[in-house]
Design a protein around this motif. Sequence first.
Motif, PDB file in Angstrom:
ATOM      1  N   LEU B 166       0.622  -1.139  -0.434  1.00 44.80           N
ATOM      2  CA  LEU B 166      -0.255  -0.330   0.022  1.00 44.80           C
ATOM      3  C   LEU B 166       0.726   1.397  -0.256  1.00 44.80           C
ATOM      4  O   LEU B 166       1.831   1.513   1.172  1.00 44.80           O
ATOM      5  N   ALA B 167       0.197   1.920  -1.087  1.00 51.12           N
ATOM      6  CA  ALA B 167       1.669   3.061  -1.047  1.00 51.12           C
ATOM      7  C   ALA B 167       0.597   4.605  -0.788  1.00 51.12           C
ATOM      8  O   ALA B 167      -0.309   4.375  -1.748  1.00 51.12           O
ATOM      9  N   ILE B 168       0.798   5.409   0.042  1.00 48.90           N
ATOM     10  CA  ILE B 168       0.275   6.656   0.389  1.00 48.90           C
ATOM     11  C   ILE B 168       1.334   7.507  -1.022  1.00 48.90           C
ATOM     12  O   ILE B 168       2.270   7.698   0.044  1.00 48.90           O
ATOM     13  N   LEU B 169       0.681   7.943  -2.151  1.00 47.09           N
ATOM     14  CA  LEU B 169       1.476   8.791  -2.177  1.00 47.09           C
ATOM     15  C   LEU B 169       1.319  11.009  -2.090  1.00 47.09           C
ATOM     16  O   LEU B 169      -0.098  10.924  -2.431  1.00 47.09           O
ATOM     17  N   ASP B 170       1.772  11.278  -1.121  1.00 47.07           N
ATOM     18  CA  ASP B 170       1.342  12.696  -1.177  1.00 47.07           C
ATOM     19  C   ASP B 170       1.719  13.823  -2.017  1.00 47.07           C
ATOM     20  O   ASP B 170       3.237  13.925  -2.155  1.00 47.07           O
ATOM     21  N   GLU B 171       0.965  14.390  -2.768  1.00 54.82           N
ATOM     22  CA  GLU B 171       1.174  15.485  -3.954  1.00 54.82           C
ATOM     23  C   GLU B 171       2.353  15.051  -5.045  1.00 54.82           C
ATOM     24  O   GLU B 171       3.274  15.967  -4.514  1.00 54.82           O
ATOM     25  N   LEU B 172       2.634  13.308  -5.257  1.00 48.36           N
ATOM     26  CA  LEU B 172       3.436  12.853  -6.069  1.00 48.36           C
ATOM     27  C   LEU B 172       3.619  14.744  -6.966  1.00 48.36           C
ATOM     28  O   LEU B 172       4.366  14.929  -7.391  1.00 48.36           O
ATOM     29  N   ASP B 173       2.316  15.492  -7.618  1.00 48.02           N
ATOM     30  CA  ASP B 173       2.600  15.922  -8.768  1.00 48.02           C
ATOM     31  C   ASP B 173       3.051  17.324  -8.626  1.00 48.02           C
ATOM     32  O   ASP B 173       3.311  17.888  -9.184  1.00 48.02           O
ATOM     33  N   SER B 174       2.834  17.733  -7.106  1.00 51.97           N
ATOM     34  CA  SER B 174       3.660  18.857  -7.060  1.00 51.97           C
ATOM     35  C   SER B 174       5.029  19.186  -7.139  1.00 51.97           C
ATOM     36  O   SER B 174       5.723  17.891  -6.304  1.00 51.97           O
ATOM     37  N   GLY B 175       5.822  20.161  -7.459  1.00 54.83           N
ATOM     38  CA  GLY B 175       7.115  20.256  -8.317  1.00 54.83           C
ATOM     39  C   GLY B 175       7.227  19.545  -9.346  1.00 54.83           C
ATOM     40  O   GLY B 175       8.281  19.905  -9.482  1.00 54.83           O
ATOM     41  N   LEU B 176       6.695  18.758  -9.639  1.00 54.71           N
ATOM     42  CA  LEU B 176       7.019  17.710 -11.158  1.00 54.71           C
ATOM     43  C   LEU B 176       6.528  19.032 -12.489  1.00 54.71           C
ATOM     44  O   LEU B 176       5.367  19.396 -12.397  1.00 54.71           O
ATOM     45  N   ASP B 177       7.562  18.742 -13.044  1.00 57.12           N
ATOM     46  CA  ASP B 177       7.622  19.144 -14.387  1.00 57.12           C
ATOM     47  C   ASP B 177       6.230  17.974 -15.296  1.00 57.12           C
ATOM     48  O   ASP B 177       6.184  17.686 -15.090  1.00 57.12           O
ATOM     49  N   ILE B 178       5.184  18.822 -16.295  1.00 57.93           N
ATOM     50  CA  ILE B 178       4.737  18.021 -16.710  1.00 57.93           C
ATOM     51  C   ILE B 178       5.345  16.301 -17.805  1.00 57.93           C
ATOM     52  O   ILE B 178       4.970  15.374 -17.458  1.00 57.93           O
ATOM     53  N   ASP B 179       6.474  16.723 -18.276  1.00 61.75           N
ATOM     54  CA  ASP B 179       6.927  15.190 -18.423  1.00 61.75           C
ATOM     55  C   ASP B 179       7.350  14.371 -17.437  1.00 61.75           C
ATOM     56  O   ASP B 179       7.484  13.459 -17.697  1.00 61.75           O
ATOM     57  N   ALA B 180       8.282  15.168 -16.480  1.00 61.42           N
ATOM     58  CA  ALA B 180       7.956  13.790 -15.204  1.00 61.42           C
ATOM     59  C   ALA B 180       7.541  13.609 -14.611  1.00 61.42           C
ATOM     60  O   ALA B 180       7.101  12.366 -14.271  1.00 61.42           O
ATOM     61  N   LEU B 181       6.273  14.295 -14.728  1.00 63.20           N
ATOM     62  CA  LEU B 181       4.524  13.866 -14.084  1.00 63.20           C
ATOM     63  C   LEU B 181       4.207  12.606 -15.037  1.00 63.20           C
ATOM     64  O   LEU B 181       3.669  11.594 -14.290  1.00 63.20           O
ATOM     65  N   ARG B 182       4.147  12.928 -16.237  1.00 59.68           N
ATOM     66  CA  ARG B 182       4.578  11.720 -17.017  1.00 59.68           C
ATOM     67  C   ARG B 182       4.775  10.508 -16.770  1.00 59.68           C
ATOM     68  O   ARG B 182       4.586   9.408 -16.547  1.00 59.68           O
ATOM     69  N   VAL B 183       6.242  10.642 -16.579  1.00 57.95           N
ATOM     70  CA  VAL B 183       7.815   9.681 -16.371  1.00 57.95           C
ATOM     71  C   VAL B 183       7.018   8.816 -15.029  1.00 57.95           C
ATOM     72  O   VAL B 183       7.193   7.414 -14.630  1.00 57.95           O
ATOM     73  N   LEU B 184       7.139   9.709 -14.324  1.00 55.19           N
ATOM     74  CA  LEU B 184       6.685   9.147 -12.796  1.00 55.19           C
ATOM     75  C   LEU B 184       4.996   8.449 -12.784  1.00 55.19           C
ATOM     76  O   LEU B 184       4.988   7.114 -12.118  1.00 55.19           O
ATOM     77  N   GLY B 185       4.253   9.170 -13.232  1.00 55.85           N
ATOM     78  CA  GLY B 185       3.276   8.550 -12.931  1.00 55.85           C
ATOM     79  C   GLY B 185       3.078   6.845 -13.569  1.00 55.85           C
ATOM     80  O   GLY B 185       2.570   6.735 -13.384  1.00 55.85           O
ATOM     81  N   GLU B 186       3.962   6.889 -15.410  1.00 60.12           N
ATOM     82  CA  GLU B 186       4.120   5.634 -15.693  1.00 60.12           C
ATOM     83  C   GLU B 186       4.683   4.518 -14.766  1.00 60.12           C
ATOM     84  O   GLU B 186       4.574   3.577 -14.735  1.00 60.12           O
ATOM     85  N   ALA B 187       5.959   5.526 -13.954  1.00 61.73           N
ATOM     86  CA  ALA B 187       6.633   4.069 -13.316  1.00 61.73           C
ATOM     87  C   ALA B 187       5.717   3.586 -12.276  1.00 61.73           C
ATOM     88  O   ALA B 187       5.272   2.846 -11.809  1.00 61.73           O
ATOM     89  N   VAL B 188       4.725   4.446 -12.029  1.00 61.46           N
ATOM     90  CA  VAL B 188       3.832   4.232 -10.590  1.00 61.46           C
ATOM     91  C   VAL B 188       3.357   2.988 -10.792  1.00 61.46           C
ATOM     92  O   VAL B 188       2.738   1.528 -10.237  1.00 61.46           O
ATOM     93  N   ASN B 189       2.171   3.202 -12.700  1.00 57.79           N
ATOM     94  CA  ASN B 189       1.997   2.133 -13.339  1.00 57.79           C
ATOM     95  C   ASN B 189       2.093   1.126 -13.513  1.00 57.79           C
ATOM     96  O   ASN B 189       1.401  -0.089 -13.241  1.00 57.79           O
ATOM     97  N   ARG B 190       3.435   1.254 -13.520  1.00 58.03           N
ATOM     98  CA  ARG B 190       4.213  -0.162 -14.044  1.00 58.03           C
ATOM     99  C   ARG B 190       4.310  -1.650 -12.783  1.00 58.03           C
ATOM    100  O   ARG B 190       4.490  -2.443 -12.572  1.00 58.03           O
ATOM    101  N   GLN B 191       4.032  -0.274 -11.666  1.00 55.98           N
ATOM    102  CA  GLN B 191       4.048  -1.118 -10.098  1.00 55.98           C
ATOM    103  C   GLN B 191       2.827  -1.577  -9.641  1.00 55.98           C
ATOM    104  O   GLN B 191       3.152  -2.649  -9.034  1.00 55.98           O
ATOM    105  N   MET B 192       1.738  -0.898 -10.189  1.00 54.30           N
ATOM    106  CA  MET B 192       0.805  -1.420  -9.279  1.00 54.30           C
ATOM    107  C   MET B 192       0.754  -2.866  -9.559  1.00 54.30           C
ATOM    108  O   MET B 192       0.782  -3.185 -11.191  1.00 54.30           O
ATOM    109  N   LYS B 193      -0.046  -4.201  -8.867  1.00 58.02           N
ATOM    110  CA  LYS B 193       0.193  -5.024  -9.558  1.00 58.02           C
ATOM    111  C   LYS B 193      -1.506  -5.650  -8.879  1.00 58.02           C
ATOM    112  O   LYS B 193      -1.957  -4.386  -8.280  1.00 58.02           O
TER     113      LYS B 193
END
Lengths: 424, 254
Positions: B166-193
């Motif tokens: 169980l991961a609680i991500l508190d405002e992952l998106d604050s401070g990220l630029d648009i590309d970084a947001l996509r990259v990290l969002g996709e990285a989190v998605n890949r981890q979802m099982k």
Amino acid sequence: MAVAAPASLLGDLLALPRPGHWPDLRARAEAALEGRDLPTTREEAWKYTDLKPLREFAFRPSAAPAPGAPAMLPEAPGTRIAFLNGAFAPHLSNLSALPPGVRLLRLTQATEAAQGFGTLVAPGGDPFADLNTARFTEGALLVIPAGLRVETVLHVVFCNAGTAEAPALSLPRLHVVLEKGAQATLVEEHLGTGTYLSCPVAEVVLHEGARLHHERIQRESLEAFHLASLGARLEGHAAYALRTVHLGSRLGRLVPEITLAQSEAELELDGLALLDGSQLVDTHSRIAHAVPACRTRQLYKSIVDGESRSVFNGRIHVMPGAQQTDARQQARSLLLSERARVDAKPELEIYADDVKCAHGAAIGQLDPEELFYLQSRGMTPALARNLLTYAFAADVLATIPVPSLRRQLRKAVLERTHADGLEL
Amino acid sequence: MLSIRGLKARIGANEVLRGIDLEVNAGEVHAIMGPNGSGKSTLGKVLAGHPSYEVTEGEVLFDGKNLFELEADERARAGLFLGFQHPIEVPGVSNAQFLRLAYNKKAEADGRDELDPLEFDDFVRVKVADVKMDPAFLDRSLNEGFSGGEKKRNEILQMAVLEPRLAILDELDSGLDIDALRVLGEAVNRQMKPERALLLITHFPRLLETIHPTQVHVLSQGRIVKRGGKELAMELEERGYDWVKAEAAAAGRA
Ligand SMILES: Nc1ncnc2c1ncn2[C@@H]1O[C@H](COP(=O)(O)OP(=O)(O)OP(=O)(O)O)[C@@H](O)[C@H]1O
Ligand SMILES: [Mg+2]
């Protein structure tokens, strides 16, 4: 047990025969010591550092057998000079690979005059420095000629050994001259076993544009007394990075007195004291900005556990006319036990108006937010505390330019802070 | 996997959480939105075991076990991860040392083999590539001098290394630029099982375009005042929070 207390330690030691060389300088040191007893806590400079325990021992010069050979630095192959209780130790020295032009030798064997000798830690100041000046018998001289940039690390080791029955006296002496534009990295180590009193004096002269990294590592025996002075003078555009690390000694003191004597000189002074048990380490730094446009960065960190005590007194003196001085001093301490104690006193004395000066002193426990962050990553509270303690100290070691020394010291800090699992 | 029932918590005299109910099942993604100061970060910290907050009422079950019987570090080793809104800087400890220590503590708890520095180096390089981080960051002190976005990337790297259930991500998106947001969002998605779950605290629907939420919850003044699907996030983006607060107030009066 201890030998009968001497009537006057300084007087007894002054009664030792005066060694050859520098008779005038020695006479001035003797005069300054004439009739002086050990300083007491009534003197401002010794307010927090009680020398009473010194009186239990009759320290005498002695040619003790060599303790185990100190660790070699792979960065200093054949560039090491070592002393045992202040006397030259040929079996611990190896000067076979000195880079061409570099002079690293015994003071008494130098054919050249040691520039500024006896002027940077001058007679009439600290009594233990005067004792050194009056009675030292040998020392190291390092001279880097103009324009030479030395890559190889130069290593000066002062080993000491004594026992409670025969407490030794050691008077290590080091003199360093970097001529115009010279560059070097120097590791000065103090270590030993058993009971002894070491009163080292080091003098450093940096000519115009010279750059020196000076790592001063104090890991004396925990039964030892280490009462040291260090004087340095920086000419124009010279850069001096001095790091002092105190891990050893039951009672340790260092008085760095550094003068930025010509403009655009730069001083970086980092200090770390890692104390436990009943250790006391006292750093009294005296930094003088004598001319305009010089820069000082000073960071002093101490970690005190058990019943140990850290004393820091840092004076930065900005003299009249020293405009555009940029001086910052920070003293930070970590108190790990309720019985440990920290006395930190920054002293900015500013007699110029166009300057940037700042100082801060912080004494504290570990930050609960940092602890929570580490715990939230699965580390037990004890491990989180140890890790943060390690980190607080390791921060000062991060910029040591000698990798093997950096690893050695990190390891020592790791062991002292029990931050196991954090292999390097 | 996580059942929050009637959770109330306070810090000092300030009652910040005033009765939260939330069910999170394995495989689900729950987004928590809400105005500043509504209690989102507090919820994350209470779940992670921050010692400054006092739980006054309610219960939280994690895999059927009472979460509040565990210390913060025990919760982490049990598979709970909080990605901080403001990650902490720890000068003096390298990122790589820290990650390996955290990994080994988790491995020890799970009965897996610990990794020595060389083995860990191989392991972590894959993770570093996955979050598209410059490997040079491994040798830097933990978060020290990292930019806001770099800290967030480092949080996701930690998540990738620890593989929490169980991961609680508190405002992952604050401070990220648009590309970084996509990259990290996709990285989190890949981890979802299927056996893992996510609680995403966010102010912006953009993150939810990459990581699709099962449900969106709106927190206001310490209560969940509205729930809906992904479209609720869009609606909030357009209309702000006032109408939700008004609805909640009306419902409260009724
Ligand atoms: N130490 C404290 N003492 C008193 N009140 C506090 C303390 N810490 C937090 N609070 C209050 O708790 C409330 C909830 O804070 P929290 O950080 O959970 O909000 P948030 O929903 O995450 O807001 P944001 O969107 O700005 O991140 C705020 O009103 C805050 O001021
Ligand atoms: Mg928040």
